[in-house]
Design a protein around this motif. Sequence first.
Motif, short mmCIF file in Angstrom:
data_model
loop_
_atom_site.label_atom_id
_atom_site.label_comp_id
_atom_site.label_asym_id
_atom_site.label_seq_id
_atom_site.Cartn_x
_atom_site.Cartn_y
_atom_site.Cartn_z
N ARG A 169 44.62 -55.96 -3.78
CA ARG A 169 44.59 -57.37 -4.14
C ARG A 169 44.41 -58.25 -2.89
O ARG A 169 43.62 -59.20 -2.91
CB ARG A 169 45.90 -57.74 -4.84
N CYS A 170 45.12 -57.92 -1.83
CA CYS A 170 45.03 -58.73 -0.61
C CYS A 170 43.62 -58.65 -0.01
O CYS A 170 43.08 -59.66 0.46
CB CYS A 170 46.06 -58.27 0.40
N LEU A 171 43.04 -57.48 -0.02
CA LEU A 171 41.67 -57.34 0.48
C LEU A 171 40.69 -58.12 -0.38
O LEU A 171 39.76 -58.75 0.13
CB LEU A 171 41.28 -55.87 0.52
N ALA A 172 40.90 -58.07 -1.70
CA ALA A 172 40.01 -58.80 -2.60
C ALA A 172 40.08 -60.30 -2.36
O ALA A 172 39.08 -61.01 -2.44
CB ALA A 172 40.35 -58.47 -4.05
N GLU A 173 41.27 -60.79 -2.03
CA GLU A 173 41.46 -62.23 -1.80
C GLU A 173 41.01 -62.67 -0.41
O GLU A 173 40.39 -63.73 -0.26
CB GLU A 173 42.94 -62.60 -1.97
N HIS A 174 41.32 -61.86 0.61
CA HIS A 174 41.20 -62.34 1.99
C HIS A 174 40.26 -61.52 2.86
O HIS A 174 39.96 -61.95 3.98
CB HIS A 174 42.58 -62.38 2.64
N GLY A 175 39.84 -60.35 2.41
CA GLY A 175 38.99 -59.52 3.24
C GLY A 175 39.77 -58.66 4.21
O GLY A 175 41.01 -58.72 4.27
N PRO A 176 39.09 -57.82 5.01
CA PRO A 176 39.75 -56.82 5.86
C PRO A 176 40.72 -57.39 6.89
O PRO A 176 41.67 -56.69 7.29
CB PRO A 176 38.57 -56.12 6.56
N ASP A 177 40.52 -58.61 7.35
CA ASP A 177 41.41 -59.16 8.39
C ASP A 177 42.86 -59.29 7.94
O ASP A 177 43.78 -59.36 8.77
CB ASP A 177 40.90 -60.52 8.85
N ILE A 178 43.10 -59.29 6.62
CA ILE A 178 44.46 -59.45 6.11
C ILE A 178 45.34 -58.26 6.48
O ILE A 178 46.57 -58.40 6.59
CB ILE A 178 44.46 -59.63 4.57
N ILE A 179 44.74 -57.11 6.72
CA ILE A 179 45.52 -55.91 7.03
C ILE A 179 46.38 -56.12 8.28
O ILE A 179 47.53 -55.70 8.35
CB ILE A 179 44.59 -54.69 7.23
N LYS A 180 45.83 -56.81 9.28
CA LYS A 180 46.56 -57.04 10.53
C LYS A 180 47.79 -57.92 10.33
O LYS A 180 48.71 -57.89 11.15
CB LYS A 180 45.63 -57.69 11.54
N LYS A 181 47.82 -58.68 9.25
CA LYS A 181 48.95 -59.58 8.99
C LYS A 181 50.06 -58.90 8.18
O LYS A 181 51.11 -59.49 7.96
CB LYS A 181 48.46 -60.82 8.26
N MET A 182 49.82 -57.69 7.75
CA MET A 182 50.81 -56.98 6.94
C MET A 182 51.83 -56.29 7.82
O MET A 182 51.54 -55.93 8.97
CB MET A 182 50.11 -55.94 6.06
N PRO A 183 53.04 -56.05 7.31
CA PRO A 183 54.02 -55.27 8.05
C PRO A 183 53.49 -53.87 8.37
O PRO A 183 52.66 -53.33 7.62
CB PRO A 183 55.22 -55.20 7.10
N ALA A 184 53.96 -53.29 9.45
CA ALA A 184 53.50 -51.96 9.86
C ALA A 184 53.69 -50.93 8.76
O ALA A 184 52.86 -50.03 8.57
CB ALA A 184 54.22 -51.53 11.14
N GLU A 185 54.78 -51.06 8.00
CA GLU A 185 55.04 -50.13 6.91
C GLU A 185 53.94 -50.17 5.86
O GLU A 185 53.53 -49.13 5.33
CB GLU A 185 56.39 -50.45 6.26
N GLN A 186 53.44 -51.37 5.56
CA GLN A 186 52.36 -51.50 4.58
C GLN A 186 51.03 -50.98 5.13
O GLN A 186 50.22 -50.41 4.40
CB GLN A 186 52.21 -52.97 4.16
N GLN A 187 50.80 -51.19 6.41
CA GLN A 187 49.54 -50.76 7.00
C GLN A 187 49.36 -49.24 6.93
O GLN A 187 48.23 -48.74 6.96
CB GLN A 187 49.46 -51.23 8.45
N LYS A 188 50.45 -48.50 6.83
CA LYS A 188 50.37 -47.04 6.72
C LYS A 188 49.74 -46.61 5.39
O LYS A 188 49.31 -45.47 5.25
CB LYS A 188 51.76 -46.42 6.82
N TYR A 189 49.70 -47.51 4.44
CA TYR A 189 49.25 -47.15 3.10
C TYR A 189 47.76 -47.40 2.88
O TYR A 189 47.28 -47.30 1.75
CB TYR A 189 50.07 -47.92 2.05
N VAL A 190 47.03 -47.72 3.94
CA VAL A 190 45.59 -47.92 3.83
C VAL A 190 44.94 -47.28 5.05
O VAL A 190 45.56 -47.14 6.11
CB VAL A 190 45.24 -49.43 3.75
N ALA A 191 43.70 -46.85 4.91
CA ALA A 191 43.00 -46.19 6.01
C ALA A 191 42.91 -47.10 7.23
O ALA A 191 42.80 -48.32 7.12
CB ALA A 191 41.59 -45.79 5.56
N ARG A 192 42.95 -46.50 8.39
CA ARG A 192 42.90 -47.27 9.63
C ARG A 192 41.52 -47.90 9.85
O ARG A 192 41.40 -48.91 10.54
CB ARG A 192 43.25 -46.35 10.82
N GLU A 193 40.49 -47.29 9.29
CA GLU A 193 39.13 -47.80 9.47
C GLU A 193 38.50 -48.07 8.11
O GLU A 193 38.44 -47.19 7.25
CB GLU A 193 38.29 -46.78 10.24
N LEU A 194 38.01 -49.29 7.93
CA LEU A 194 37.32 -49.67 6.70
C LEU A 194 35.90 -50.09 7.07
O LEU A 194 35.69 -51.13 7.70
CB LEU A 194 38.04 -50.83 6.00
#
Length: 328
Positions: A169-194
Amino acid sequence: MKRLIIICFSAFIFSGCQSTFLSQKDASNEKHQISSSIPVRADTLYHYQIISPDGLPISLIDMADGVKDKDVVLVGEWHTHPAVHLFQAQLMAALADRNPKLVLSMEQFSRPDQTVIDRYLEGEIGEQALLSQTAAWPNYRSDYRPLVDIARQRGLTVLAANTTKTIVRCLAEHGPDIIKKMPAEQQKYVARELDTTDGPYKAKFLARMGGDQSDALEGLYAAQVAWDETMAETITEHLTFHPGSQIMHVAGSFHVEGGLGIASRILRRDATLTTALIVPSSVLNPVSGDAKSYRLLISPLPERVVSGEENLSSGASSHTRLPERCPY
């Protein structure tokens, strides 16, 4: 407007990540064209015929022998199709007979579910806890229980390969840059490279969404890529740490077709890995395959929508519904 596009994307999750196929109504006039050399009943949803990459009908045993040495077997599905899910269970059992280190990887579970799945396979919790403590799809009991049960009985690993609905949902709304704004725990749940660069897969996705490139569709494509990249990363990392394993991965057919989705991202991470692709195709409109893919000829599912007055999104399964808003 952007909200409307995201609603349409939720419907795409259910139908668009599967292959396009003729509806029963549109294809009924073509029954007489079905070759008698392909022994598939077009009037049941349980029969299937496997077609080799060479275009020849083959048996399940022949297919299992043909892919037994591949590192990854990607099985595309039309979600909820009885013949597809029957085939998946039969193929998994056949591959497990040939390699006791077979691993089941699933689009239908997300990375945060892994610990719960492991506890279930170890017999520490029952199925009720498995379903209540994970984001399991609502059709788990009818369609995916047989696969997980094969793993449970044979002591095989099951990978919760996908990213989460919140991240999508966050990617759909804001694009890939939103990943950097997420807590480190959440970032583990998506691939490091998109990789969201232009190419055949992106062109196919945009065409399927019925629109030209725009900021909204760019975000939706980033969400689509997050599924493919996360599943590919989960698969390749497991093979790195568990050499000799074979992974059978199940996902919507769109992720598998032509090797453009998951397969290309697996090979970008490790070009030495070998893959086999299996995609469903309507027996009423068999399409010519490519040299990469096995095809599973099956009868089409009933039409989901027959008039413009029906709300396409209202009939979507709950696994397609994204959170209302991105929390980040």
